[in-house]
Write a protein that holds these residues in place. Structure first.
Motif, PDB file in Angstrom:
ATOM      1  N   VAL A 208       0.181  -6.354   8.203  1.00  0.00           N
ATOM      2  CA  VAL A 208       1.186  -6.457   7.139  1.00  0.00           C
ATOM      3  C   VAL A 208       1.691  -7.895   7.026  1.00  0.00           C
ATOM      4  CG1 VAL A 208       3.487  -5.746   6.412  1.00  0.00           C
ATOM      5  CG2 VAL A 208       1.888  -4.047   7.306  1.00  0.00           C
ATOM      6  N   ALA A 209       1.980  -8.507   8.162  1.00  0.00           N
ATOM      7  CA  ALA A 209       2.483  -9.879   8.141  1.00  0.00           C
ATOM      8  C   ALA A 209       1.443 -10.837   7.573  1.00  0.00           C
ATOM      9  CB  ALA A 209       2.881 -10.298   9.555  1.00  0.00           C
ATOM     10  N   ARG A 210       0.184 -10.646   7.950  1.00  0.00           N
ATOM     11  CA  ARG A 210      -0.868 -11.529   7.437  1.00  0.00           C
ATOM     12  C   ARG A 210      -1.080 -11.351   5.937  1.00  0.00           C
ATOM     13  NH1 ARG A 210      -6.381 -11.205  10.323  1.00  0.00           N
ATOM     14  NH2 ARG A 210      -6.642 -13.193   9.223  1.00  0.00           N
ATOM     15  N   ARG A 212       1.151 -10.390   3.771  1.00  0.00           N
ATOM     16  CA  ARG A 212       2.288 -11.002   3.069  1.00  0.00           C
ATOM     17  C   ARG A 212       2.047 -12.504   2.851  1.00  0.00           C
ATOM     18  NH1 ARG A 212       6.656  -7.581   2.675  1.00  0.00           N
ATOM     19  NH2 ARG A 212       6.757  -5.871   4.184  1.00  0.00           N
ATOM     20  N   VAL A 215      -0.589 -12.941   0.177  1.00  0.00           N
ATOM     21  CA  VAL A 215      -0.054 -12.673  -1.160  1.00  0.00           C
ATOM     22  C   VAL A 215       0.659 -13.910  -1.694  1.00  0.00           C
ATOM     23  CG1 VAL A 215       1.662 -11.353  -2.448  1.00  0.00           C
ATOM     24  CG2 VAL A 215       0.104 -10.184  -0.885  1.00  0.00           C
ATOM     25  N   ALA A 216       1.466 -14.553  -0.853  1.00  0.00           N
ATOM     26  CA  ALA A 216       2.164 -15.767  -1.271  1.00  0.00           C
ATOM     27  C   ALA A 216       1.167 -16.860  -1.642  1.00  0.00           C
ATOM     28  CB  ALA A 216       3.093 -16.247  -0.158  1.00  0.00           C
ATOM     29  N   GLN A 228      -0.559  -2.898  -1.453  1.00  0.00           N
ATOM     30  CA  GLN A 228       0.422  -1.894  -1.065  1.00  0.00           C
ATOM     31  C   GLN A 228       0.309  -1.604   0.420  1.00  0.00           C
ATOM     32  OE1 GLN A 228      -0.358   1.452  -3.651  1.00  0.00           O
ATOM     33  NE2 GLN A 228       1.231   0.813  -5.047  1.00  0.00           N
ATOM     34  N   ILE A 234       4.074  -4.893  -1.543  1.00  0.00           N
ATOM     35  CA  ILE A 234       4.520  -5.965  -0.653  1.00  0.00           C
ATOM     36  C   ILE A 234       5.308  -6.993  -1.438  1.00  0.00           C
ATOM     37  CG2 ILE A 234       3.734  -7.871   0.797  1.00  0.00           C
ATOM     38  CD1 ILE A 234       1.439  -6.205   1.685  1.00  0.00           C
TER      39      ILE A 234
END
Length: 234
Positions: A208-210, A212, A215-216, A228, A234
């Motif tokens: 999840v952290a990766r 995110r 996505v940025a 998702q 996210i």
């Protein structure tokens, strides 16, 4: 997976054969140079559930089914895929690893590559984007931006190239062995959609952290993505 509708492709890095896991987790030293020993694998090999996995995933898949394995494991995957309905085994491809570890105990040649098997679950002829390209991919195992949180992490650029060759922008890719999320990161940065499944909560949170961060990066590059996690954007 039982709660999912169909997906365009399944691209995954499942556990390898139990014999490999047993060797890596034997507890005996395998390095003769005094260096740090390789990390133990905290999950079991795929031997006992390979056929069940293929039976569950093939009905979900409308396109390519791709699974990483050892060189020796390609035949075992083919032996399960060939008799299965709704899927056609194509061939094994190779990931050449120029910086892979040598045989530390010096008792034989070191491994130089890993493989992934490809099978077509769609209708009609198999379709991909690389024409007559050979199924050989060369990528460093330990690039400078390797995350390193998972013991069998694949390079994100390798997964990106596979996505470019076998999928199209906007396609939905399922990775049922998400690990630390490399396939999802590569999908985000390639304009593909992806679903990841992971049993280990530590690896799940890592993924999840990766994602995110990816996505940025994708937004900064103007790449469209709406990943998702557990049904939430996210």
């Amino acid at each position: 997976m039982a709660d999912l509708d169909s997906v365009d492709h399944v691209i995954c890095d499942p556990a390898y054969e139990q014999s490999l896991h047993t060797a890596k987790n034997s507890g005996r030293a395998i390095r003769a140079d005094g260096g740090v020993e390789l990390r133990r694998l905290d999950f079991d090999g795929i031997d006992s559930y390979r056929a069940d996995f293929v039976a569950q995933v093939v009905p979900l898949c409308r396109g390519w089914f791709i699974a990483f394995c050892t060189v020796e494991g390609t035949t075992r995957w083919a032996d399960v895929i060939n008799p299965a309905k709704g899927v056609r085994y194509k061939r094994a491809c190779g990931w050449i690893k120029p910086d892979c570890a040598p045989q530390f105990n010096g008792q034989g040649p070191g491994s130089w590559c890993e493989c992934f098997v490809t099978a077509w679950c769609g209708t009609g002829y198999a379709r991909w984007n690389a024409g007559g390209k050979r199924g050989v991919y060369t990528h460093q195992t330990n690039p400078r931006d390797r995350h390193g949180g998972h013991p069998t992490e694949k390079p994100w650029r390798l997964m990106r190239d596979i996505l470019f060759d076998f999928t199209n922008p906007g396609d939905l890719v399922l990775d049922p062995f998400m690990g630390s999320g490399t396939t999802l990161v590569s999908a985000v940065l390639s304009g593909r959609r992806a679903i990841g499944i992971e049993l280990n909560p530590d690896y799940f949170n890592m993924a999840v952290a990766r994602v995110r961060v990816a996505v940025a990066q994708a937004h900064a590059l103007g790449i469209q993505c709406t990943p998702q996690v557990q049904g939430e954007l996210i």
